[in-house]
Design a protein around this motif. Structure first.
Motif, mmCIF file in Angstrom:
data_model
loop_
_atom_site.group_PDB
_atom_site.id
_atom_site.type_symbol
_atom_site.label_atom_id
_atom_site.label_comp_id
_atom_site.label_asym_id
_atom_site.label_seq_id
_atom_site.Cartn_x
_atom_site.Cartn_y
_atom_site.Cartn_z
ATOM 1 N N ALA A 4 68.834 65.060 -15.126
ATOM 2 C CA ALA A 4 69.628 65.882 -14.219
ATOM 3 C C ALA A 4 71.079 65.900 -14.687
ATOM 4 C CB ALA A 4 69.528 65.354 -12.801
ATOM 5 N N GLY A 5 71.657 67.083 -14.656
ATOM 6 C CA GLY A 5 73.017 67.266 -15.135
ATOM 7 C C GLY A 5 73.097 67.679 -16.592
ATOM 8 N N GLY A 6 71.977 67.594 -17.282
ATOM 9 C CA GLY A 6 71.942 67.952 -18.696
ATOM 10 C C GLY A 6 71.770 69.436 -18.922
ATOM 11 N N LYS B 93 72.888 80.907 -10.478
ATOM 12 C CA LYS B 93 74.161 81.561 -10.775
ATOM 13 C C LYS B 93 75.260 80.528 -10.975
ATOM 14 C CE LYS B 93 74.458 85.391 -8.677
ATOM 15 N NZ LYS B 93 74.617 86.435 -7.624
ATOM 16 N N GLY B 94 76.000 80.696 -12.041
ATOM 17 C CA GLY B 94 77.065 79.746 -12.348
ATOM 18 C C GLY B 94 76.624 78.579 -13.200
ATOM 19 N N ARG B 95 75.316 78.391 -13.342
ATOM 20 C CA ARG B 95 74.786 77.293 -14.164
ATOM 21 C C ARG B 95 74.032 77.818 -15.379
ATOM 22 N NH1 ARG B 95 70.913 74.119 -12.223
ATOM 23 N NH2 ARG B 95 70.056 75.687 -10.789
ATOM 24 N N ASN C 256 66.294 89.646 -32.714
ATOM 25 C CA ASN C 256 65.185 89.989 -31.811
ATOM 26 C C ASN C 256 64.886 88.856 -30.829
ATOM 27 O OD1 ASN C 256 63.955 92.526 -31.669
ATOM 28 N ND2 ASN C 256 61.987 91.752 -32.408
ATOM 29 N N THR C 257 65.928 88.247 -30.328
ATOM 30 C CA THR C 257 65.786 87.036 -29.519
ATOM 31 C C THR C 257 66.713 87.092 -28.308
ATOM 32 O OG1 THR C 257 65.219 85.742 -31.486
ATOM 33 C CG2 THR C 257 65.942 84.518 -29.546
ATOM 34 N N VAL C 258 66.202 86.573 -27.209
ATOM 35 C CA VAL C 258 66.975 86.422 -25.978
ATOM 36 C C VAL C 258 67.037 84.933 -25.645
ATOM 37 C CG1 VAL C 258 67.036 86.944 -23.514
ATOM 38 C CG2 VAL C 258 66.384 88.722 -25.143
ATOM 39 N N TYR C 259 68.167 84.513 -25.112
ATOM 40 C CA TYR C 259 68.383 83.107 -24.813
ATOM 41 C C TYR C 259 68.659 82.893 -23.333
ATOM 42 C CZ TYR C 259 69.240 83.173 -29.841
ATOM 43 O OH TYR C 259 69.132 83.367 -31.191
ATOM 44 N N LEU C 260 68.381 81.684 -22.901
ATOM 45 C CA LEU C 260 68.760 81.262 -21.561
ATOM 46 C C LEU C 260 69.390 79.880 -21.685
ATOM 47 C CD1 LEU C 260 68.680 82.070 -18.533
ATOM 48 C CD2 LEU C 260 66.644 80.619 -18.350
ATOM 49 N N GLN C 261 70.705 79.843 -21.558
ATOM 50 C CA GLN C 261 71.428 78.581 -21.587
ATOM 51 C C GLN C 261 71.435 78.016 -20.184
ATOM 52 O OE1 GLN C 261 72.910 76.856 -24.224
ATOM 53 N NE2 GLN C 261 73.230 75.241 -22.704
ATOM 54 N N MET C 262 70.925 76.800 -20.056
ATOM 55 C CA MET C 262 70.807 76.182 -18.734
ATOM 56 C C MET C 262 71.657 74.918 -18.710
ATOM 57 S SD MET C 262 66.721 76.702 -18.072
ATOM 58 C CE MET C 262 66.276 75.446 -19.251
ATOM 59 N N ASN C 263 72.672 74.929 -17.879
ATOM 60 C CA ASN C 263 73.562 73.786 -17.734
ATOM 61 C C ASN C 263 73.446 73.193 -16.335
ATOM 62 O OD1 ASN C 263 74.569 74.335 -20.340
ATOM 63 N ND2 ASN C 263 76.177 75.653 -19.530
ATOM 64 N N SER C 264 73.945 71.987 -16.186
ATOM 65 C CA SER C 264 73.940 71.308 -14.877
ATOM 66 C C SER C 264 72.561 71.367 -14.239
ATOM 67 C CB SER C 264 74.989 71.954 -13.957
ATOM 68 O OG SER C 264 76.272 71.888 -14.525
ATOM 69 N N LEU C 265 71.572 71.014 -15.023
ATOM 70 C CA LEU C 265 70.197 71.138 -14.543
ATOM 71 C C LEU C 265 69.925 70.202 -13.373
ATOM 72 C CD1 LEU C 265 68.490 71.582 -17.987
ATOM 73 C CD2 LEU C 265 68.221 73.134 -16.047
ATOM 74 N N VAL D 265 63.071 68.296 -15.482
ATOM 75 C CA VAL D 265 64.340 67.641 -15.227
ATOM 76 C C VAL D 265 64.063 66.345 -14.473
ATOM 77 C CG1 VAL D 265 66.637 67.864 -14.235
ATOM 78 C CG2 VAL D 265 65.463 69.885 -15.123
ATOM 79 N N SER D 266 64.536 65.251 -15.009
ATOM 80 C CA SER D 266 64.288 63.950 -14.401
ATOM 81 C C SER D 266 65.565 63.370 -13.801
ATOM 82 C CB SER D 266 63.730 62.985 -15.451
ATOM 83 O OG SER D 266 64.703 62.728 -16.443
#
Length: 126
Positions: free
Chosen positions: A14-16, A65-67, A77-86, A124-125
């Protein structure tokens, strides 16, 4: 044959952060809007985010939203999803999907997308 392949999932505290990728073959992904969805155990699949064909417009579920940040590299040919503050509640299988149109679908439903990847697990642990 259109194929979408997600990668980048895994186990994180969590938080990663994690960055998911959605690579396409059999189509020019730059011509289409792309969305990310997720499905947690025992729950229905839900919308997470979407991006217009040129990256000029994006949409996010309130819960991320915001994270999370969606982006695309049309040259790859690629789409990304950056995930922060998990958070623990972000644990799910994440799917990318291609819309048949260039612009963001007016709704956030699965019906607005025609091709789907197989998904990548994000855990997420605490």
């Amino acid at each position: 044959q259109v194929q979408l392949v997600e990668s980048g999932g895994g186990l994180v505290q969590a938080g990663g952060s994690l960055r998911l990728s959605c690579a396409a073959s059999g189509c020019t992904l730059s011509l289409y809007a792309v969305g990310w969805f997720r499905q947690a155990p025992g729950k229905e699949r839900e919308f997470v985010s979407s991006v217009r064909w040129d990256g000029g417009s994006t949409d996010y579920a309130d819960s991320v939203k915001g994270r999370f940040t969606i982006s695309r590299d049309n040259a790859k040919n690629t789409v990304y999803l950056q995930m922060n503050s998990l958070k623990l509640e972000d644990t799910a299988v994440y799917y990318c999907a291609r819309s048949p149109g260039r612009f963001l679908p007016g709704r956030r439903g699965e019906i607005d997308y025609d091709y789907w990847g197989q998904g990548t697990q994000v855990t997420v642990s605490s």
